[in-house]
Design an enzyme around this catalytic site. Structure first.
Site, PDB file in Angstrom:
ATOM      1  N   ILE A  19       4.218  -2.834   3.968  1.00 30.31           N
ATOM      2  CA  ILE A  19       3.670  -4.027   3.336  1.00 30.31           C
ATOM      3  C   ILE A  19       2.280  -3.637   2.856  1.00 30.31           C
ATOM      4  O   ILE A  19       1.493  -3.044   3.605  1.00 30.31           O
ATOM      5  CB  ILE A  19       3.625  -5.215   4.321  1.00 30.31           C
ATOM      6  N   SER A  20       1.965  -3.924   1.584  1.00 36.75           N
ATOM      7  CA  SER A  20       0.676  -3.525   1.017  1.00 36.75           C
ATOM      8  C   SER A  20      -0.468  -4.259   1.699  1.00 36.75           C
ATOM      9  O   SER A  20      -0.289  -5.328   2.294  1.00 36.75           O
ATOM     10  CB  SER A  20       0.646  -3.812  -0.486  1.00 36.75           C
ATOM     11  N   SER A  21      -1.667  -3.694   1.580  1.00 39.72           N
ATOM     12  CA  SER A  21      -2.842  -4.340   2.150  1.00 39.72           C
ATOM     13  C   SER A  21      -3.101  -5.662   1.442  1.00 39.72           C
ATOM     14  O   SER A  21      -2.791  -5.823   0.250  1.00 39.72           O
ATOM     15  CB  SER A  21      -4.068  -3.431   2.016  1.00 39.72           C
TER      16      SER A  21
END
Length: 408
Positions: A80-82
């Site tokens: 999951i991206s930042s």
């Protein structure tokens, strides 16, 4: 019995409310201290990040880190991206309430959830069936009714729902897939990271007269677009011979990328960093340039990152080295909020195998060389190299960052 039941219900409600309040406070801190301070200004996007329960989109084991500004593993070699990257990409997309948006790479469903209150409808595609089904369940449970999900190869898009006003791609192909260009309406916007496996640039593309007008936004690192896009990739990393690119900071940005703030070729997610030209009175330890970090706000990010392919079956040891100079360093909040050179190792599922440091570096010191030998676990498949202040205040300069394979 009724009284005890009522008391139990009240206690259960209180516990739930307390947990909700705790996560809301964490989301507020995330937005105020990490996302907004890093440059996201659209209040609609900031409010969407505040309202979206990121912890619901990561494994429970990751809940303690759900509201840190960092990518997290979600299984099946995906992340999951930042929150900052999600917010930045959403802002660049410029979502409108009437937009029909296509997302390539559902992952956990978090990006779709952030977009949901900002647009008319989100169509999102995930190639990994287990992830796509789990994301669909989470989005339905949390009542994101204007999000449609599909299992499939994102390279091919969603032709029966096209054309789309906006397209956002949360995985990286080597070049822009033609089917996605075809499915973007005239005048539409696409946000997509493009490039080699560990050297990518995030672009904002506008379809004009059937062609794409490109605007480089920032260097970045996303998981690869799998399926047809990965099968046709021409440039592959060499995990048997890991190296740090532009570790001497001699390569400067050119062309469109030269206009980007805090862009250092070979590195990504630059915060409060400049490539400084040395002078006769202030020579660099190596070459003519070095990376300089300055921060006056305790806890504020100031760093550079670089992704590296490394296979523990081929590499048993590496030597990490670099030159460092500090001035007026004061420790920031958190146990590791100090200048350092660090490398984190991950397995093929992107689970953390350990982080190894040069530093932390304190006070005021002139240029010094630092190095250490690191044993590489056999499960290692990639690494993230980090340099910077990491929330400390003061000034830190870095040069001659090297990663060398050591044969036994």
């Amino acid at each position: 019995m009724k009284s005890q039941f009522a008391i139990g219900m009240i206690l259960a409600w209180a516990i739930t409310a307390s947990a909700a309040d705790r996560f809301q406070a964490a989301r507020d801190r995330l937005v105020d201290e990490r996302v907004a301070t890093a440059g996201v200004t659209d209040t609609r996007v900031l409010d969407a990040i505040r309202r979206t329960p990121r912890h619901e989109f990561v494994p429970r084991s990751q809940w303690p880190r759900a509201y840190f500004d960092m990518a997290l593993p979600i299984g099946h070699s995906q992340t999951i991206s930042s929150p900052f990257i999600v917010a930045s990409m959403t802002e660049a997309l410029d979502p409108e309430s009437t937009d029909k948006v296509l997302e390539i790479g559902t992952g956990s469903g978090y990006q779709a959830a952030v977009l949901s209150p900002l647009v008319d409808h989100v169509y999102t595609i995930e190639i990994v069936r287990e992830l796509g089904e789990r994301a669909a369940e989470t989005l339905a449970r949390l009542d994101y009714g204007n999000v449609s999900t599909r299992i499939g190869d994102g390279f091919l898009g969603w032709p029966d729902a096209a054309p789309f006003d906006k397209i956002i791609v949360t995985c990286s192909p080597e070049s822009v897939p033609t089917p996605l260009v075809d499915q973007l309406r005239e005048g539409g916007v696409m946000i997509i990271p493009v490039g080699e496996r560990y050297q990518q640039t995030l672009f904002r593309l506008i379809k004009t007269d059937g062609k794409l007008i490109r605007e480089a936004l920032r260097p970045t690192l996303f998981v690869p677009m799998t399926g047809e896009a990965e099968e046709n990739r021409q440039t592959l990393p060499d995990p048997a011979n890991p190296v740090a690119l532009n570790g001497d900071f001699e390569v400067a940005a050119t062309g469109d990328e030269a206009t980007l703030l805090e862009f250092v070729p070979g590195w990504y997610y630059g915060r409060q960093v400049t490539q400084t030209e040395s002078t006769s009175g202030d020579p660099a330890p190596q070459g003519k340039r070095y990376a300089s970090f300055r921060n006056e706000t305790p806890g504020r990010n100031s760093h550079l990152l670089q992704g590296i392919a490394i296979d523990g079956r081929e590499v048993s040891q590496i030597r990490l080295s670099g030159q460092v100079r500090t001035e007026g360093i004061q420790k920031g909040p958190g146990s590791d909020a100090m200048p350092m050179i660090a490398i984190s190792l991950y397995d093929e599922q992107r689970s953390d195998l350990g982080t190894f440091y040069l530093g932390p570096f304190r006070g005021t010191r002139d240029w010094r060389s630092h190095s250490r030998l690191i044993r590489v676990p056999i499960k290692t498949r990639e690494a993230i190299l980090r340099v910077g202040l990491f929330g400390a205040t003061g000034k830190a300069d870095f040069d001659a960052i090297k990663l060398e394979k050591i044969d036994r």
